[in-house]
Design a protein around this motif. Structure first.
Motif, PDB file in Angstrom:
ATOM      1  N   PHE A   9       0.850  -1.186   0.000  1.00  0.00           N
ATOM      2  CA  PHE A   9       0.000   0.000   0.000  1.00  0.00           C
ATOM      3  C   PHE A   9       0.891   1.244   0.000  1.00  0.00           C
ATOM      4  N   VAL A  10       0.488   2.265  -0.775  1.00  0.00           N
ATOM      5  CA  VAL A  10       1.282   3.496  -0.868  1.00  0.00           C
ATOM      6  C   VAL A  10       0.572   4.676  -0.210  1.00  0.00           C
ATOM      7  N   ALA A  11      -0.667   4.948  -0.633  1.00  0.00           N
ATOM      8  CA  ALA A  11      -1.362   6.136  -0.121  1.00  0.00           C
ATOM      9  C   ALA A  11      -2.837   6.090  -0.502  1.00  0.00           C
ATOM     10  N   SER A  12      -3.614   6.938   0.179  1.00  0.00           N
ATOM     11  CA  SER A  12      -5.009   7.184  -0.188  1.00  0.00           C
ATOM     12  C   SER A  12      -5.164   8.668  -0.473  1.00  0.00           C
ATOM     13  N   ALA A  13      -6.050   8.991  -1.404  1.00  0.00           N
ATOM     14  CA  ALA A  13      -6.245  10.397  -1.763  1.00  0.00           C
ATOM     15  C   ALA A  13      -7.695  10.629  -2.147  1.00  0.00           C
ATOM     16  N   LYS A  14      -8.141  11.860  -1.961  1.00  0.00           N
ATOM     17  CA  LYS A  14      -9.488  12.247  -2.385  1.00  0.00           C
ATOM     18  C   LYS A  14      -9.430  13.115  -3.632  1.00  0.00           C
ATOM     19  N   LYS A  15      -8.391  13.923  -3.721  1.00  0.00           N
ATOM     20  CA  LYS A  15      -8.250  14.852  -4.842  1.00  0.00           C
ATOM     21  C   LYS A  15      -6.927  14.611  -5.570  1.00  0.00           C
ATOM     22  N   LEU A  16      -6.827  15.143  -6.774  1.00  0.00           N
ATOM     23  CA  LEU A  16      -5.638  14.977  -7.599  1.00  0.00           C
ATOM     24  C   LEU A  16      -4.389  15.499  -6.903  1.00  0.00           C
ATOM     25  N   THR A  17      -4.533  16.574  -6.170  1.00  0.00           N
ATOM     26  CA  THR A  17      -3.373  17.191  -5.511  1.00  0.00           C
ATOM     27  C   THR A  17      -2.821  16.335  -4.377  1.00  0.00           C
ATOM     28  N   GLN A  18      -3.600  15.370  -3.902  1.00  0.00           N
ATOM     29  CA  GLN A  18      -3.169  14.517  -2.793  1.00  0.00           C
ATOM     30  C   GLN A  18      -2.522  13.212  -3.264  1.00  0.00           C
ATOM     31  N   CYS A  19      -2.448  13.003  -4.570  1.00  0.00           N
ATOM     32  CA  CYS A  19      -1.969  11.741  -5.128  1.00  0.00           C
ATOM     33  C   CYS A  19      -0.441  11.657  -5.108  1.00  0.00           C
ATOM     34  N   PRO A  21       3.441  11.097  -6.558  1.00  0.00           N
ATOM     35  CA  PRO A  21       4.065  11.662  -7.768  1.00  0.00           C
ATOM     36  C   PRO A  21       3.797  10.781  -8.993  1.00  0.00           C
ATOM     37  N   GLU A  22       3.745  11.416 -10.155  1.00  0.00           N
ATOM     38  CA  GLU A  22       3.515  10.683 -11.402  1.00  0.00           C
ATOM     39  C   GLU A  22       4.859  10.184 -11.929  1.00  0.00           C
ATOM     40  N   ASP A  23       5.352   9.097 -11.312  1.00  0.00           N
ATOM     41  CA  ASP A  23       6.714   8.639 -11.623  1.00  0.00           C
ATOM     42  C   ASP A  23       6.798   7.214 -12.154  1.00  0.00           C
ATOM     43  N   ILE A  24       5.709   6.435 -12.081  1.00  0.00           N
ATOM     44  CA  ILE A  24       5.726   5.087 -12.649  1.00  0.00           C
ATOM     45  C   ILE A  24       4.379   4.814 -13.327  1.00  0.00           C
ATOM     46  N   ALA A  25       4.353   3.796 -14.177  1.00  0.00           N
ATOM     47  CA  ALA A  25       3.133   3.448 -14.900  1.00  0.00           C
ATOM     48  C   ALA A  25       2.036   3.020 -13.938  1.00  0.00           C
ATOM     49  N   GLU A  26       0.812   3.488 -14.216  1.00  0.00           N
ATOM     50  CA  GLU A  26      -0.319   3.185 -13.345  1.00  0.00           C
ATOM     51  C   GLU A  26      -1.415   2.441 -14.098  1.00  0.00           C
ATOM     52  N   ILE A  27      -2.097   1.594 -13.349  1.00  0.00           N
ATOM     53  CA  ILE A  27      -3.238   0.836 -13.859  1.00  0.00           C
ATOM     54  C   ILE A  27      -4.439   1.195 -13.001  1.00  0.00           C
ATOM     55  N   ALA A  28      -5.465   1.759 -13.623  1.00  0.00           N
ATOM     56  CA  ALA A  28      -6.650   2.208 -12.882  1.00  0.00           C
ATOM     57  C   ALA A  28      -7.740   1.151 -12.980  1.00  0.00           C
ATOM     58  N   PHE A  29      -8.320   0.802 -11.832  1.00  0.00           N
ATOM     59  CA  PHE A  29      -9.364  -0.211 -11.755  1.00  0.00           C
ATOM     60  C   PHE A  29     -10.716   0.451 -11.517  1.00  0.00           C
ATOM     61  N   LEU A  30     -11.657   0.221 -12.436  1.00  0.00           N
ATOM     62  CA  LEU A  30     -13.002   0.753 -12.303  1.00  0.00           C
ATOM     63  C   LEU A  30     -13.993  -0.406 -12.254  1.00  0.00           C
ATOM     64  N   CYS A 110      -6.715  13.852 -16.017  1.00  0.00           N
ATOM     65  CA  CYS A 110      -5.458  14.595 -15.896  1.00  0.00           C
ATOM     66  C   CYS A 110      -4.259  13.753 -15.472  1.00  0.00           C
ATOM     67  N   ARG A 111      -4.483  12.591 -14.933  1.00  0.00           N
ATOM     68  CA  ARG A 111      -3.372  11.772 -14.427  1.00  0.00           C
ATOM     69  C   ARG A 111      -2.589  11.191 -15.605  1.00  0.00           C
ATOM     70  N   SER A 112      -1.390  11.697 -15.835  1.00  0.00           N
ATOM     71  CA  SER A 112      -0.633  11.357 -17.051  1.00  0.00           C
ATOM     72  C   SER A 112      -0.027   9.959 -17.011  1.00  0.00           C
ATOM     73  N   THR A 113       0.129   9.376 -15.815  1.00  0.00           N
ATOM     74  CA  THR A 113       0.825   8.091 -15.703  1.00  0.00           C
ATOM     75  C   THR A 113      -0.104   6.881 -15.837  1.00  0.00           C
ATOM     76  N   ILE A 114      -1.412   7.110 -15.959  1.00  0.00           N
ATOM     77  CA  ILE A 114      -2.323   5.977 -16.183  1.00  0.00           C
ATOM     78  C   ILE A 114      -2.108   5.456 -17.606  1.00  0.00           C
ATOM     79  N   LYS A 115      -1.723   4.203 -17.712  1.00  0.00           N
ATOM     80  CA  LYS A 115      -1.486   3.582 -19.017  1.00  0.00           C
ATOM     81  C   LYS A 115      -2.565   2.561 -19.375  1.00  0.00           C
TER      82      LYS A 115
END
Length: 203
Positions: A9-19, A21-30, A110-115
Protein backbone atom coordinates in the motif's frame (compact mmCIF):
# COMPACT_ATOMS: atom_id res chain seq x y z
CA UNK A 1 5.18 -17.55 -15.22
CA UNK A 2 4.93 -14.06 -13.72
CA UNK A 3 6.41 -13.84 -10.22
CA UNK A 4 5.12 -11.13 -7.88
CA UNK A 5 8.21 -9.93 -6.04
CA UNK A 6 6.57 -7.31 -3.82
CA UNK A 7 3.25 -5.51 -3.33
CA UNK A 8 2.46 -2.75 -0.85
CA UNK A 9 0.00 0.00 0.00
CA UNK A 10 1.28 3.50 -0.87
CA UNK A 11 -1.36 6.14 -0.12
CA UNK A 12 -5.01 7.18 -0.19
CA UNK A 13 -6.24 10.40 -1.76
CA UNK A 14 -9.49 12.25 -2.39
CA UNK A 15 -8.25 14.85 -4.84
CA UNK A 16 -5.64 14.98 -7.60
CA UNK A 17 -3.37 17.19 -5.51
CA UNK A 18 -3.17 14.52 -2.79
CA UNK A 19 -1.97 11.74 -5.13
CA UNK A 20 1.57 10.27 -5.23
CA UNK A 21 4.06 11.66 -7.77
CA UNK A 22 3.51 10.68 -11.40
CA UNK A 23 6.71 8.64 -11.62
CA UNK A 24 5.73 5.09 -12.65
CA UNK A 25 3.13 3.45 -14.90
CA UNK A 26 -0.32 3.18 -13.35
CA UNK A 27 -3.24 0.84 -13.86
CA UNK A 28 -6.65 2.21 -12.88
CA UNK A 29 -9.36 -0.21 -11.76
CA UNK A 30 -13.00 0.75 -12.30
CA UNK A 31 -16.07 -1.27 -11.40
CA UNK A 32 -19.51 -1.23 -9.95
CA UNK A 33 -19.65 -1.63 -6.18
CA UNK A 34 -19.56 -5.30 -5.20
CA UNK A 35 -18.08 -6.44 -8.54
CA UNK A 36 -15.06 -8.01 -6.81
CA UNK A 37 -12.51 -5.24 -7.36
CA UNK A 38 -10.66 -5.71 -4.06
CA UNK A 39 -10.49 -9.48 -4.54
CA UNK A 40 -9.10 -8.99 -8.04
CA UNK A 41 -6.40 -6.53 -6.92
CA UNK A 42 -5.38 -8.91 -4.14
CA UNK A 43 -5.13 -11.81 -6.59
CA UNK A 44 -3.03 -9.79 -9.03
CA UNK A 45 -0.70 -8.57 -6.30
CA UNK A 46 -0.49 -11.98 -4.60
CA UNK A 47 -1.27 -10.23 -1.32
CA UNK A 48 -4.64 -11.25 0.03
CA UNK A 49 -5.04 -8.44 2.57
CA UNK A 50 -3.77 -5.56 0.46
CA UNK A 51 -7.03 -4.04 -0.84
CA UNK A 52 -9.82 -4.02 1.71
CA UNK A 53 -13.53 -4.01 0.97
CA UNK A 54 -15.91 -1.73 2.81
CA UNK A 55 -18.70 -3.48 4.70
CA UNK A 56 -21.08 -0.99 3.09
CA UNK A 57 -20.95 -1.09 -0.75
CA UNK A 58 -20.22 2.32 -2.23
CA UNK A 59 -19.19 3.87 1.08
CA UNK A 60 -15.44 4.12 0.47
CA UNK A 61 -14.76 7.14 -1.76
CA UNK A 62 -10.99 7.44 -1.59
CA UNK A 63 -8.55 6.66 -4.39
CA UNK A 64 -6.16 4.01 -3.06
CA UNK A 65 -2.67 3.43 -4.48
CA UNK A 66 -0.67 0.19 -4.33
CA UNK A 67 2.72 -0.59 -5.83
CA UNK A 68 3.59 -3.99 -7.22
CA UNK A 69 6.83 -5.37 -8.68
CA UNK A 70 6.66 -8.33 -11.06
CA UNK A 71 9.43 -10.49 -12.47
CA UNK A 72 8.95 -12.15 -15.84
CA UNK A 73 11.72 -13.83 -17.84
CA UNK A 74 14.35 -12.12 -15.66
CA UNK A 75 12.92 -8.66 -16.37
CA UNK A 76 11.52 -6.49 -13.59
CA UNK A 77 8.29 -4.53 -14.05
CA UNK A 78 7.24 -1.94 -11.48
CA UNK A 79 3.72 -0.55 -11.57
CA UNK A 80 1.15 1.20 -9.43
CA UNK A 81 -2.41 -0.05 -9.01
CA UNK A 82 -5.05 2.68 -8.61
CA UNK A 83 -8.17 1.40 -6.85
CA UNK A 84 -10.96 3.83 -7.70
CA UNK A 85 -14.19 4.14 -5.70
CA UNK A 86 -16.89 1.67 -6.75
CA UNK A 87 -19.92 3.15 -8.46
CA UNK A 88 -23.61 2.35 -8.38
CA UNK A 89 -24.60 1.87 -4.77
CA UNK A 90 -23.45 4.85 -2.72
CA UNK A 91 -26.26 6.09 -0.47
CA UNK A 92 -25.14 9.64 0.14
CA UNK A 93 -26.38 13.15 -0.49
CA UNK A 94 -26.64 14.21 -4.13
CA UNK A 95 -24.25 17.14 -3.63
CA UNK A 96 -21.59 14.80 -2.21
CA UNK A 97 -22.04 12.43 -5.13
CA UNK A 98 -21.49 15.31 -7.54
CA UNK A 99 -18.31 16.29 -5.69
CA UNK A 100 -16.98 12.72 -5.92
CA UNK A 101 -17.84 12.60 -9.60
CA UNK A 102 -15.97 15.85 -10.26
CA UNK A 103 -12.86 14.71 -8.34
CA UNK A 104 -12.86 11.32 -10.07
CA UNK A 105 -13.25 12.82 -13.54
CA UNK A 106 -10.39 15.26 -12.89
CA UNK A 107 -8.19 12.38 -11.79
CA UNK A 108 -8.99 10.16 -14.79
CA UNK A 109 -8.64 13.02 -17.25
CA UNK A 110 -5.46 14.59 -15.90
CA UNK A 111 -3.37 11.77 -14.43
CA UNK A 112 -0.63 11.36 -17.05
CA UNK A 113 0.82 8.09 -15.70
CA UNK A 114 -2.32 5.98 -16.18
CA UNK A 115 -1.49 3.58 -19.02
CA UNK A 116 -4.30 1.06 -18.63
CA UNK A 117 -7.92 1.23 -17.47
CA UNK A 118 -9.29 -2.10 -16.25
CA UNK A 119 -13.09 -2.14 -16.30
CA UNK A 120 -14.49 -4.96 -14.17
CA UNK A 121 -17.96 -6.20 -15.09
CA UNK A 122 -20.06 -8.79 -13.26
CA UNK A 123 -20.34 -11.71 -15.71
CA UNK A 124 -23.95 -12.31 -14.64
CA UNK A 125 -25.03 -8.75 -15.48
CA UNK A 126 -23.11 -7.60 -18.54
CA UNK A 127 -25.52 -5.02 -19.97
CA UNK A 128 -26.22 -2.75 -17.01
CA UNK A 129 -26.63 0.88 -18.03
CA UNK A 130 -23.99 2.09 -15.60
CA UNK A 131 -21.35 -0.23 -17.10
CA UNK A 132 -22.29 0.84 -20.62
CA UNK A 133 -21.85 4.47 -19.57
CA UNK A 134 -18.41 3.73 -18.12
CA UNK A 135 -17.38 1.98 -21.35
CA UNK A 136 -18.45 5.02 -23.37
CA UNK A 137 -16.64 7.36 -21.00
CA UNK A 138 -13.40 5.38 -21.28
CA UNK A 139 -13.61 5.40 -25.08
CA UNK A 140 -13.78 9.20 -25.06
CA UNK A 141 -11.16 9.54 -22.33
CA UNK A 142 -8.40 7.32 -23.72
CA UNK A 143 -5.29 8.99 -25.08
CA UNK A 144 -2.99 7.38 -27.63
CA UNK A 145 -0.72 5.94 -24.93
CA UNK A 146 -3.62 4.42 -22.97
CA UNK A 147 -5.81 1.35 -23.43
CA UNK A 148 -8.82 -0.33 -21.85
CA UNK A 149 -9.10 -3.94 -20.71
CA UNK A 150 -12.53 -5.35 -19.87
CA UNK A 151 -12.58 -8.26 -17.43
CA UNK A 152 -15.65 -10.26 -16.45
CA UNK A 153 -15.65 -11.30 -12.80
CA UNK A 154 -17.42 -14.11 -10.96
CA UNK A 155 -17.40 -16.35 -14.03
CA UNK A 156 -17.48 -19.41 -11.78
CA UNK A 157 -21.18 -18.55 -11.34
CA UNK A 158 -21.79 -19.30 -15.06
CA UNK A 159 -22.11 -22.60 -16.87
CA UNK A 160 -19.50 -23.69 -19.44
CA UNK A 161 -21.51 -22.47 -22.45
CA UNK A 162 -22.02 -19.04 -20.92
CA UNK A 163 -18.31 -18.76 -20.11
CA UNK A 164 -17.33 -19.74 -23.66
CA UNK A 165 -19.61 -17.08 -25.16
CA UNK A 166 -18.40 -14.38 -22.79
CA UNK A 167 -14.74 -15.18 -23.41
CA UNK A 168 -15.17 -13.80 -26.94
CA UNK A 169 -15.90 -10.35 -25.46
CA UNK A 170 -13.14 -10.09 -22.85
CA UNK A 171 -11.02 -11.88 -20.28
CA UNK A 172 -12.70 -13.95 -17.58
CA UNK A 173 -11.81 -14.03 -13.91
CA UNK A 174 -12.60 -16.90 -11.58
CA UNK A 175 -11.32 -17.73 -8.11
CA UNK A 176 -12.13 -21.41 -8.77
CA UNK A 177 -8.72 -23.03 -9.39
CA UNK A 178 -10.11 -25.77 -11.66
CA UNK A 179 -11.72 -23.17 -13.92
CA UNK A 180 -8.56 -21.08 -13.98
CA UNK A 181 -6.59 -24.07 -15.25
CA UNK A 182 -9.10 -25.09 -17.88
CA UNK A 183 -10.76 -21.84 -18.97
CA UNK A 184 -9.88 -18.77 -21.02
CA UNK A 185 -8.99 -16.46 -18.17
CA UNK A 186 -7.36 -16.68 -14.79
CA UNK A 187 -4.89 -14.46 -13.02
CA UNK A 188 -1.78 -15.53 -14.97
CA UNK A 189 -3.43 -14.78 -18.33
CA UNK A 190 -4.49 -11.36 -17.05
CA UNK A 191 -1.01 -10.55 -15.70
CA UNK A 192 0.51 -11.29 -19.10
CA UNK A 193 -2.08 -9.11 -20.80
CA UNK A 194 -1.24 -6.27 -18.41
CA UNK A 195 2.49 -6.59 -19.24
CA UNK A 196 1.61 -6.46 -22.92
CA UNK A 197 -0.63 -3.39 -22.70
CA UNK A 198 1.35 -1.38 -20.15
CA UNK A 199 4.95 -2.23 -21.02
CA UNK A 200 4.63 -3.45 -24.61
CA UNK A 201 5.81 -6.96 -23.79
CA UNK A 202 5.44 -9.26 -26.79
CA UNK A 203 5.73 -12.86 -25.60
Amino acid sequence: MVKVQQSKFVASAKKLTQCPPEDIAEIAFLGRSNVGKSTFINLLSNHFKLAKSSSTPGKTQLINFFESIWIFKEEQYKMRFVDLPGFGYAKVAKTLKEEWKKDLWEFLNCRSTIKLFIHLVDSRHTQLEIDLQVSQMLEKLCRGDQSVLKIYTKCDKLNSNQRALLSKQGLLLSTNQNLIKSQHGGVETIRLEILKKVFGYEG
